[in-house]
Design a protein around this motif. Structure first.
Motif, PDB file in Angstrom:
ATOM      1  N   THR A 120     -34.848  -5.836  24.560  1.00 32.28           N
ATOM      2  CA  THR A 120     -35.743  -6.671  23.748  1.00 32.28           C
ATOM      3  C   THR A 120     -37.020  -7.045  24.503  1.00 32.28           C
ATOM      4  O   THR A 120     -38.015  -7.371  23.889  1.00 32.28           O
ATOM      5  CB  THR A 120     -35.026  -7.957  23.301  1.00 32.28           C
ATOM      6  N   GLU A 121     -36.993  -6.975  25.827  1.00 33.38           N
ATOM      7  CA  GLU A 121     -38.188  -7.324  26.602  1.00 33.38           C
ATOM      8  C   GLU A 121     -39.238  -6.218  26.579  1.00 33.38           C
ATOM      9  O   GLU A 121     -40.403  -6.473  26.834  1.00 33.38           O
ATOM     10  CB  GLU A 121     -37.830  -7.614  28.070  1.00 33.38           C
ATOM     11  N   HIS A 124     -39.773  -3.289  20.675  1.00 34.73           N
ATOM     12  CA  HIS A 124     -39.662  -4.142  19.499  1.00 34.73           C
ATOM     13  C   HIS A 124     -39.510  -3.228  18.273  1.00 34.73           C
ATOM     14  O   HIS A 124     -40.236  -2.254  18.147  1.00 34.73           O
ATOM     15  CB  HIS A 124     -40.937  -5.001  19.401  1.00 34.73           C
ATOM     16  N   ASN A 149     -45.365  -2.698  24.360  1.00 33.41           N
ATOM     17  CA  ASN A 149     -46.624  -2.900  25.090  1.00 33.41           C
ATOM     18  C   ASN A 149     -46.502  -2.450  26.549  1.00 33.41           C
ATOM     19  O   ASN A 149     -47.396  -2.635  27.331  1.00 33.41           O
ATOM     20  CB  ASN A 149     -47.117  -4.350  24.964  1.00 33.41           C
TER      21      ASN A 149
HETATM   22  C1  LIG Z   1     -44.979  -7.509  24.806  1.00 30.67           C
HETATM   23  O1  LIG Z   1     -43.785  -7.237  24.106  1.00 30.67           O
HETATM   24  C2  LIG Z   1     -42.802  -8.233  24.220  1.00 30.67           C
HETATM   25  C3  LIG Z   1     -41.556  -7.733  23.550  1.00 30.67           C
HETATM   26  O2  LIG Z   1     -41.793  -7.134  22.331  1.00 30.67           O
HETATM   27  C4  LIG Z   1     -43.334  -9.537  23.613  1.00 30.67           C
HETATM   28  O3  LIG Z   1     -42.360 -10.531  23.746  1.00 30.67           O
HETATM   29  C5  LIG Z   1     -44.596  -9.916  24.342  1.00 30.67           C
HETATM   30  O4  LIG Z   1     -45.150 -11.061  23.744  1.00 30.67           O
HETATM   31  C6  LIG Z   1     -45.601  -8.789  24.302  1.00 30.67           C
HETATM   32  N1  LIG Z   1     -46.737  -9.136  25.116  1.00 30.67           N
HETATM   33  C7  LIG Z   1     -47.976  -8.972  24.688  1.00 30.67           C
HETATM   34  C8  LIG Z   1     -49.046  -9.345  25.646  1.00 30.67           C
HETATM   35  O5  LIG Z   1     -48.241  -8.543  23.585  1.00 30.67           O
END
Ligand SMILES: *[C@@H]1O[C@H](CO)[C@@H](O)[C@H](O)[C@H]1NC(C)=O
Ligand SMILES: *[C@@H]1O[C@H](CO)[C@@H](O)[C@H](O)[C@H]1NC(C)=O
Length: 311
Positions: A120-121, A124, A149
Motif C-alpha cells: 500500500t505504500e 495504489h 509515484n
Molecule cells: C505516493 O503514493 C502513496 C501511496 O499511494 C501516497 O500515500 C502518497 O501520498 C503519495 N505521495 C505523493 C507525493 O503523491
C-alpha cells in the motif's frame, strides 16, 4: 581547499550517490502460478512461510490458481505478509499489503481466483475490471489499473491471465481484444500482460505465433524470452510464464535486463521436492525504473555543482 581536485569532487559525489542509492528500493512486479493454492497449503506452515517470503519481495504480485471461495485464504496470506514485513521492518522498510481478487472463475468443479497483492505504500489501485466476455476464456483476465509515484511511469494497467492449456493459442491471441477494451475504458496504453500463458513447449509452438496478435504486432514486447525456463522440474524446460508490455513508453520505464525468473529453490536452499510443495513453477518478475532514482540523479548534479564551487 588546496589539494582538492575535480577528481576528489567526483569521487565524493559518486560515494554520496552510491550510499544514497543503496537505500532506494526498486519497484518489482511478479507473477506466480501456484498449482492450486488452497487451504491445505496455508495450513502447511512452511509453504505459507515460503510463499510469504516470495511475495514480500514484490511491490505487486499476481497470483494464479488460488482456490479460495470465501476469501479466507488470501486473508491469511496478507496477514502473514504484514506480520513478516513488520518483523523485517527492524532491518528494512516495513510495508503493508493489500489485495484485489477476481470472482471464482472456471468450471464449477474447478473454481479458481486471480489475486493481485500489492504494497500500500508504493502502489495504489485506481480501478479494476473483470473481462466480461467469459466465453472467450476459461478464466477471463482480470485487469487492474495501478498508480505509483515510485515509478517513472505513474499509471499503468496490469492484465493477469492463466490460460486454459487446451486453448492457449486462442486465449493469448484474444488478449489483444482485452487490450483494446482496457484502452477504451481507461484511455491508458501502458498495459502489461502477465501470468502463466502456457506459452511454450507443446502448448504454443513457434508456428502458432503467426496467429497471435501479441506476436505479430510489434507494439508488444515479450520480456520473458522463449529460452527461459519458468518451471522447477528437470524434465521440463519451458517458458510457460510470461510478461508482455505494450508500447515504447512502458518499455522505456522497465529496468533493462531485469526480466527473469526468481529461482526460489536456490535462493532459499530448498530441495526441488520441497519447492514443488509450493509450486512447480518459478515466479517471473520485472523491475520498473524508480522515480526516486531520477530524483537521486538530480541530487547528484546539485552536489557536483556545489562541490565544484568550492574548488
Ligand atoms: C505516493 O503514493 C502513496 C501511496 O499511494 C501516497 O500515500 C502518497 O501520498 C503519495 N505521495 C505523493 C507525493 O503523491
Ligand atoms: C498494433 O497495435 C497498435 C496498438 O498500439 C495499433 O494501433 C496498430 O494498429 C496495430 N498494428 C497492426 C498492424 O495491427
Amino acid at each position: 581547499m588546496r589539494g582538492r581536485t575535480p577528481y576528489h569532487c567526483l569521487l565524493f559525489a559518486f560515494l554520496c550517490y552510491v550510499v544514497g542509492g543503496g537505500a532506494i528500493s526498486e519497484f518489482r512486479i511478479c507473477a506466480f502460478s501456484m498449482n492450486k493454492f488452497d487451504t491445505q497449503k496455508t495450513f502447511h506452515y512452511k509453504v505459507l512461510h515460503t510463499l510469504t517470503r516470495i511475495v514480500s519481495r514484490c511491490d505487486i504480485a499476481f497470483l494464479q490458481q488460488v482456490v479460495d471461495s470465501d476469501g479466507s485464504l488470501i486473508k491469511s496470506l496478507v496477514a502473514s505478509l504484514n506480520r513478516y514485513s513488520g518483523r523485517e521492518a527492524q532491518r528494512y522498510e516495513g510495508y503493508h499489503y493489500n489485495s484485489v481478487s477476481s470472482a471464482n472463475l472456471g468450471k464449477p468443479n474447478d473454481l479458481q481466483k486471480y489475486v493481485f497483492i500489492y504494497r500500500t505504500e508504493t502502489a495504489h489501485v485506481t480501478a479494476q475490471q473483470q473481462y466480461q466476455k467469459q466465453n472467450q476464456f476459461l478464466r477471463a483476465p482480470l485487469a487492474v489499473y495501478f498508480h505509483s509515484n515510485r515509478t517513472t511511469i505513474k499509471n499503468f494497467v496490469l492484465v493477469g491471465l492463466h490460460t486454459d492449456p487446451s486453448s492457449t493459442v486462442q486465449e493469448i491471441n484474444r488478449l489483444y481484444d482485452v487490450f483494446e477494451e482496457v484502452l477504451k475504458k481507461w484511455n491508458n496504453k501502458n498495459v502489461m500482460f502477465l501470468g502463466n500463458f502456457h506459452a511454450s513447449c507443446a502448448y504454443m509452438t513457434r508456428r502458432d505465433k503467426k496467429q497471435i496478435r501479441l506476436f505479430t504486432n510489434t507494439s508488444f514486447h515479450w520480456l520473458i524470452k522463449d529460452k527461459m525456463d519458468t518451471t522447477i522440474t528437470d524434465e521440463t524446460n519451458c517458458a510457460y510464464d510470461r510478461i508482455v508490455v505494450h508500447g515504447k513508453s512502458f518499455l522505456k520505464a522497465i529496468e533493462p535486463f531485469s526480466a527473469g525468473v526468481f529461482d526460489f529453490p536456490r535462493e532459499y536452499k530448498l530441495s526441488k521436492t520441497k519447492a514443488q510443495e509450493v509450486s512447480s513453477h518459478l515466479p517471473v518478475e520485472v523491475r520498473l525504473k524508480s522515480s526516486a532514482l531520477l530524483l537521486q540523479a538530480k541530487h547528484l548534479l546539485v552536489l557536483l555543482a556545489l562541490c565544484c564551487l568550492f574548488l
